[in-house]
Write a protein that holds these residues in place. Structure first.
Motif, PDB file in Angstrom:
ATOM      1  N   SER A  56     -56.584-159.473 -66.104  1.00  0.00           N
ATOM      2  CA  SER A  56     -56.512-160.294 -64.888  1.00  0.00           C
ATOM      3  C   SER A  56     -56.528-161.789 -65.187  1.00  0.00           C
ATOM      4  O   SER A  56     -56.148-162.587 -64.346  1.00  0.00           O
ATOM      5  CB  SER A  56     -57.650-159.929 -63.927  1.00  0.00           C
ATOM      6  N   GLN A  71     -64.038-154.242 -67.332  1.00  0.00           N
ATOM      7  CA  GLN A  71     -63.534-154.173 -65.962  1.00  0.00           C
ATOM      8  C   GLN A  71     -64.625-154.594 -65.001  1.00  0.00           C
ATOM      9  O   GLN A  71     -65.798-154.295 -65.194  1.00  0.00           O
ATOM     10  CB  GLN A  71     -63.016-152.783 -65.625  1.00  0.00           C
ATOM     11  N   TYR A  74     -64.840-155.764 -57.795  1.00  0.00           N
ATOM     12  CA  TYR A  74     -65.381-156.657 -56.775  1.00  0.00           C
ATOM     13  C   TYR A  74     -65.494-155.907 -55.465  1.00  0.00           C
ATOM     14  O   TYR A  74     -64.652-155.055 -55.145  1.00  0.00           O
ATOM     15  CB  TYR A  74     -64.471-157.878 -56.603  1.00  0.00           C
ATOM     16  N   ASP A  77     -62.441-154.792 -53.073  1.00  0.00           N
ATOM     17  CA  ASP A  77     -61.190-154.608 -53.808  1.00  0.00           C
ATOM     18  C   ASP A  77     -61.096-153.157 -54.275  1.00  0.00           C
ATOM     19  O   ASP A  77     -62.023-152.653 -54.915  1.00  0.00           O
ATOM     20  CB  ASP A  77     -61.114-155.522 -55.033  1.00  0.00           C
ATOM     21  N   SER A  81     -60.549-155.350 -61.734  1.00  0.00           N
ATOM     22  CA  SER A  81     -59.971-156.462 -62.486  1.00  0.00           C
ATOM     23  C   SER A  81     -60.223-156.136 -63.945  1.00  0.00           C
ATOM     24  O   SER A  81     -61.359-155.938 -64.360  1.00  0.00           O
ATOM     25  CB  SER A  81     -60.651-157.784 -62.117  1.00  0.00           C
ATOM     26  N   TRP A  82     -59.149-156.061 -64.724  1.00  0.00           N
ATOM     27  CA  TRP A  82     -59.233-155.674 -66.128  1.00  0.00           C
ATOM     28  C   TRP A  82     -59.359-156.896 -67.015  1.00  0.00           C
ATOM     29  O   TRP A  82     -58.826-157.957 -66.702  1.00  0.00           O
ATOM     30  CB  TRP A  82     -57.983-154.896 -66.533  1.00  0.00           C
ATOM     31  N   THR A  92     -66.612-164.372 -67.384  1.00  0.00           N
ATOM     32  CA  THR A  92     -66.434-164.310 -65.929  1.00  0.00           C
ATOM     33  C   THR A  92     -67.750-164.001 -65.224  1.00  0.00           C
ATOM     34  O   THR A  92     -68.091-164.634 -64.230  1.00  0.00           O
ATOM     35  CB  THR A  92     -65.369-163.251 -65.569  1.00  0.00           C
TER      36      THR A  92
END
Length: 187
Positions: A56, A71, A74, A77, A81-82, A92
Motif C-alpha cells: 500500500s 498487513q 483499518y 475497510d 493494507s499490505w 506506519t
C-alpha cells in the motif's frame, strides 16, 4: 414489542435507507456493516496475499521479495493494507500522525514462514518479538524479523545478528523508512 426492540428496528431501517441512498441496490450487501460486532469480527482476521497483492505504500508486489510481510486492517475497510516489509508496517503503526483506527495489525512468524517466499503464519504485530539489525534482508533492505516468541527471536539473532525487541520497545526512529526506498534507483 419493547423499547429495545423498537430502537434496534429503527436502527436497522435507517442503516438500510442510508445504504440504499448512497450506493443504490448494490448497497444491500453492506448492510451487515451496520452491526459493530460484524464489522470488528470480519475486519480483524488476517488474510493471505496472492500474486497480485501489492504494498500500500510503494506498489511493490509482495510475492516478489523475501522477508517478513505485514498487513493492517483499518476499521471500516473490507480489504487489508499490505506491506512488503515489516519495517513499513511498523513505521506506519508507530507514526504519531496515524489517524485511521486500526482493527488489527499482523506480521509473519519467521520461525515458521520461509524467508525467501513467506506465506501465512500471521501473528499479532503488537504481540510479536522483533530482531532489528540482522544480516538478513527484506524487500526494503534491512528489516525487522518478526517472531511469535522470544526464544525463536533469540535463536535468529544468534545466527544472523541483531537486537531482540518487543513491540513496546520499538521507537519510530528504529523503523525509519528514509534509507531504503528513497535511495533505490530501481524504483
Amino acid at each position: 414489542m419493547n423499547e429495545a426492540s423498537l430502537r434496534q428496528g429503527r436502527r436497522q431501517f435507517f442503516c438500510a435507507c442510508a445504504a440504499l441512498a448512497t450506493a443504490g441496490l448494490a448497497g444491500l450487501a453492506g448492510l451487515s456493516a451496520c452491526s459493530p460486532a460484524a464489522d470488528s469480527a470480519t475486519s480483524a482476521a488476517p488474510g493471505n496475499f496472492d500474486g497480485q497483492s501489492s504494498c500500500s505504500l510503494d506498489g511493490m508486489l509482495l510475492g516478489d521479495y523475501p522477508g517478513p510481510k505485514g498487513q493492517i486492517r483499518y476499521r471500516g475497510d473490507a480489504q487489508p493494507s499490505w506491506f512488503c516489509d515489516s519495517v513499513e508496517l511498523l513505521s506506519t503503526l508507530l507514526k504519531p500522525e496515524q489517524l485511521k483506527p486500526v482493527a488489527s495489525a499482523h506480521v509473519q512468524d519467521m520461525a515458521k514462514a520461509d524467508w525467501e517466499r513467506p506465506q501465512g503464519h500471521w501473528i499479532d504485530a503488537r504481540q510479536a518479538v522483533y530482531v532489528l539489525g540482522s544480516k538478513r534482508q527484506g524487500s526494503m533492505g534491512p528489516t525487522a524479523a518478526s517472531f511469535a516468541d522470544v526464544a525463536a527471536a533469540q535463536a535468529f539473532a544468534t545466527q544472523w545478528g541483531g537486537r531482540v525487541l518487543r513491540f513496546a520497545e520499538l521507537r519510530t526512529e528504529m523503523v525509519d523508512l528514509s534509507g531504503g526506498a528513497l535511495h533505490d534507483s530501481r524504483m
